[in-house]
Write an enzyme that holds these catalytic residues in place. Structure first.
Site, PDB file in Angstrom:
ATOM      1  CD  GLU A 204      -3.052  -0.952   0.379  1.00 32.01           C
ATOM      2  OE1 GLU A 204      -3.216   0.079  -0.458  1.00 32.01           O
ATOM      3  OE2 GLU A 204      -3.870  -1.941   0.115  1.00 32.01           O
TER       4      GLU A 204
ATOM      5  CD  GLU B 154       3.020  10.223  -0.973  1.00 33.11           C
ATOM      6  OE1 GLU B 154       4.130   9.370  -0.763  1.00 33.11           O
ATOM      7  OE2 GLU B 154       1.910   9.763  -0.701  1.00 33.11           O
TER       8      GLU B 154
HETATM    9  P1  NAD Z   1       8.376   4.647   4.830  1.00 31.52           P
HETATM   10  O1  NAD Z   1       8.337   3.972   3.478  1.00 31.52           O
HETATM   11  O2  NAD Z   1       9.585   5.442   4.769  1.00 31.52           O
HETATM   12  O3  NAD Z   1       8.347   3.797   5.822  1.00 31.52           O
HETATM   13  C1  NAD Z   1       7.256   2.977   6.234  1.00 31.52           C
HETATM   14  C2  NAD Z   1       7.891   1.583   7.020  1.00 31.52           C
HETATM   15  O4  NAD Z   1       8.749   1.048   6.486  1.00 31.52           O
HETATM   16  C3  NAD Z   1       8.438   2.263   8.352  1.00 31.52           C
HETATM   17  O5  NAD Z   1       7.879   1.290   9.379  1.00 31.52           O
HETATM   18  C4  NAD Z   1       9.663   2.098   8.193  1.00 31.52           C
HETATM   19  O6  NAD Z   1      10.620   1.869   9.450  1.00 31.52           O
HETATM   20  C5  NAD Z   1       9.760   0.918   7.271  1.00 31.52           C
HETATM   21  N1  NAD Z   1      11.222   0.910   6.375  1.00 31.52           N
HETATM   22  C6  NAD Z   1      11.937   1.841   5.784  1.00 31.52           C
HETATM   23  N2  NAD Z   1      12.887   1.265   5.273  1.00 31.52           N
HETATM   24  C7  NAD Z   1      12.603   0.075   5.071  1.00 31.52           C
HETATM   25  C8  NAD Z   1      13.547  -0.919   4.379  1.00 31.52           C
HETATM   26  N3  NAD Z   1      14.414  -0.951   3.760  1.00 31.52           N
HETATM   27  N4  NAD Z   1      12.962  -2.337   4.569  1.00 31.52           N
HETATM   28  C9  NAD Z   1      11.744  -2.317   5.323  1.00 31.52           C
HETATM   29  N5  NAD Z   1      11.044  -1.568   6.081  1.00 31.52           N
HETATM   30  C10 NAD Z   1      11.522  -0.236   5.811  1.00 31.52           C
HETATM   31  O7  NAD Z   1       7.104   5.618   4.639  1.00 31.52           O
HETATM   32  P2  NAD Z   1       6.738   6.840   5.938  1.00 31.52           P
HETATM   33  O8  NAD Z   1       7.581   8.003   5.218  1.00 31.52           O
HETATM   34  O9  NAD Z   1       6.938   6.332   6.911  1.00 31.52           O
HETATM   35  O10 NAD Z   1       5.306   6.751   5.371  1.00 31.52           O
HETATM   36  C11 NAD Z   1       4.867   7.813   4.285  1.00 31.52           C
HETATM   37  C12 NAD Z   1       4.387   7.119   3.198  1.00 31.52           C
HETATM   38  O11 NAD Z   1       3.550   5.877   3.352  1.00 31.52           O
HETATM   39  C13 NAD Z   1       3.754   7.934   1.932  1.00 31.52           C
HETATM   40  O12 NAD Z   1       4.370   7.645   0.905  1.00 31.52           O
HETATM   41  C14 NAD Z   1       2.359   7.452   2.065  1.00 31.52           C
HETATM   42  O13 NAD Z   1       1.578   7.768   0.965  1.00 31.52           O
HETATM   43  C15 NAD Z   1       2.462   5.903   2.376  1.00 31.52           C
HETATM   44  N6  NAD Z   1       1.435   5.483   3.050  1.00 31.52           N
HETATM   45  C16 NAD Z   1       0.450   4.617   2.175  1.00 31.52           C
HETATM   46  C17 NAD Z   1      -0.704   4.368   2.579  1.00 31.52           C
HETATM   47  C18 NAD Z   1      -1.852   3.498   1.574  1.00 31.52           C
HETATM   48  O14 NAD Z   1      -2.564   2.730   2.261  1.00 31.52           O
HETATM   49  N7  NAD Z   1      -1.280   3.402   0.327  1.00 31.52           N
HETATM   50  C19 NAD Z   1      -1.249   4.477   3.905  1.00 31.52           C
HETATM   51  C20 NAD Z   1      -0.549   5.360   4.645  1.00 31.52           C
HETATM   52  C21 NAD Z   1       0.827   5.788   4.185  1.00 31.52           C
END
Ligand code: NAD
Length: 484
Positions: free
Chosen positions: A257, A388
């Site tokens: 997602e 975004e």
């Molecule tokens: P992010 O991708 O940086 O982090 C999300 C999660 O992934 C965190 O728990 C983080 O610790 C983990 N993570 C980071 N690097 C990783 C790796 N290499 N391997 C495994 N896990 C890792 O996202 P963010 O900045 O925390 O959140 C914002 C993003 O989330 C935005 O792009 C937003 O659109 C998206 N989002 C999508 C939905 C949806 O349902 N489509 C819902 C909420 C947020």
């Protein structure tokens, strides 16, 4: 659990990695800290999950027993709603109303999926055919829906409790065991949920909480050869890394997602009295830190000026502040990092010559607050239009006819959500088919219900969450042939 107990207990959790500070984004003050769990803890948690899965202590229970436990989790979330909402406000910067709403919706995930435990079923067929061999035979064939096994659940900071429950409830209903990793910025409500799961009767080892960074704990989960599936919510960049890690390890299945840059199309026959406030709400809620925010608005030229004026008026008067301040509607950004990211886009926009109708700057106060921002005169090739931002920044662009509106709306690598405002019924449904997005709102925005699936087109995701499709995310299909 009391709020202070959570802040204290998290410090006592064992870990071998770096110390990670936790902030109140509305004051920039550190409120607690915890140790990154480290790679050994991931291995141990996966081993515990594996043992619980193979023992059948959870998926081997009668469906009605699993359902009772899930229902009880929902009840306990409700009973702890006050502390959960306060923690969500303190840690994620949510307004009290938003935090309470998100807790209620989170409890409902468990009740909704409690109902599905007893409805996991396959299909059956009486097959009388030569099949591939050409030899006439008669068989009874049926499918079994089986849990994947050990799943990794990884999610971001923008809806900590919501994302936790949106993933864990269906994975438990399906019978999976899991390792669960919240975002490093927002670990607090996860501690309360962890306690609730035990109290509700989820057996030891079935859901294992891991606290740590993405590049440490998250990466160790996605690379682990004994994790059969990862369900991830987060950015498209990290989603891509997860796909690589899954491919390089055990080809684990992946559900994603991801991000969005969702369009809102407003025709000149729309009810602007509804469209303008809903578009403002749909882009500025949670300071723009919602994946489905409508951050690109296209308005038919004859009503463009009126729409922009109305949107800017709301942006200028939306009460913004910390959760303890009276009457706030939107809060801060989550972190200094996110603030820098949003301000970077605004600086880029300034050097690109976009027109700032309002906003474009940080609030002159403590906390990671950016003034809700409305920009026009944006090139559709610019980073501001295409990427975004995940902040309270919206681009508004005029269009002349339906074809142009659809082309502009679809001019993105994302495909999470889209909205159309029009009083022409035929056009509404026509445009719903033409917009390339996983969710389309017609004269409504930011809708959610547990019964409806949610997922992204294009680079906004793989697979679905919520509804029956959200349950199937955690089930695989076995086909059984029996010779008669
Ligand atoms: P992010 O991708 O940086 O982090 C999300 C999660 O992934 C965190 O728990 C983080 O610790 C983990 N993570 C980071 N690097 C990783 C790796 N290499 N391997 C495994 N896990 C890792 O996202 P963010 O900045 O925390 O959140 C914002 C993003 O989330 C935005 O792009 C937003 O659109 C998206 N989002 C999508 C939905 C949806 O349902 N489509 C819902 C909420 C947020």
């Amino acid at each position: 659990m009391q709020l202070q107990t959570v802040l204290d207990e998290i410090q006592k959790r064992p870990g071998t990695g770096d110390t990670i500070p936790v902030f109140d984004p509305s004051t920039e003050e550190q409120i607690t800290e915890f140790k990154d769990c480290g790679p050994e803890a991931v291995n141990d948690a996966v081993a515990r999950a594996r043992e619980s899965f193979e023992s059948g202590v959870w998926h081997g229970l009668p469906a009605s027993e699993r359902a009772k436990v899930l229902w009880r989790v929902g009840e306990l979330i409700d009973e702890n709603a006050d502390v959960l909402a306060k923690l969500e406000s303190l840690n994620a910067g949510m307004t009290p109303t938003q935090a309470q709403g998100t807790v209620t919706v989170s409890a409902e995930f468990f009740r909704y999926y409690a109902g599905w435990c007893s409805k996991i079923e396959g299909i059956a067929a009486d097959v009388h055919t030569g099949g591939l061999t050409g030899i006439d035979s008669h068989q009874h064939a049926y499918t079994l829906k089986e849990p994947y096994g050990v799943v990794g659940l990884i999610f971001p900071w923008n809806g900590p409790i919501f994302n936790f429950c949106a993933k864990l409830a269906p994975s438990l209903a399906a019978g999976c065991s899991s390792v669960v990793k919240p975002a490093e910025e927002t670990p607090l409500t996860a501690l309360v949920l962890d306690r609730i799961l035990t109290e509700a009767g989820v057996p030891d080892g079935v859901a294992n909480l891991l606290l740590g960074y993405g590049h440490t704990a998250g990466a160790a989960i996605t690379a682990h050869p004994d994790v059969e599936k990862v369900a991830f919510t987060g950015s498209t960049e990290v989603g891509r890394e997860i796909v690589h890690a899954a491919g390089a390890s055990n080809l684990k299945k992946v559900t994603l997602e991801l991000g969005g840059k969702s369009p809102v199309v407003v025709f000149d026959d729309a009810d602007l009295k509804s469209a303008i406030p809903m578009a403002a709400f749909g882009t500025f809620i949670h300071s723009g830190q919602a994946c489905v925010c409508g951050s690109r608005i296209f308005v038919q030229r004859s009503v463009f000026d009126r729409f922009v004026e109305g949107l800017a008026n709301i942006a200028n008067t939306l009460p913004q502040g910390g959760p303890t301040e009276e009457g706030v509607i939107i809060g801060p950004l989550i972190s200094q990092k996110q603030l820098n990211r949003v301000l970077g886009y605004l600086d880029q926009g300034k050097s690109d010559g976009v027109e700032f109708v309002t906003g474009g700057h940080r609030r002159d106060r403590k906390g990671y607050f950016v003034h809700p921002t409305v920009v026009t005169n944006v090139a559709t090739t610019s980073r501001l239009f295409q990427e975004e931002i995940f902040g309270p920044v919206v681009s508004v662009i005029p269009f002349d006819d339906e074809d142009e509106a659809v082309a502009l709306a679809n001019d993105t690598t994302y495909g999470l959500a889209a909205t159309a405002w029009t009083s022409n019924l035929g056009r509404a449904h026509r445009i719903a088919k033409r917009l390339k997005a996983g969710t389309v709102g017609l004269n409504c925005q930011m809708q959610f219900d547990h019964s409806m699936p949610f997922g992204g087109y294009k680079q906004s995701g793989w697979g679905y969450e919520s509804g029956k499709a959200g349950l199937e995310t955690y089930l695989q299909t076995k086909i059984v042939w029996a010779q008669l």
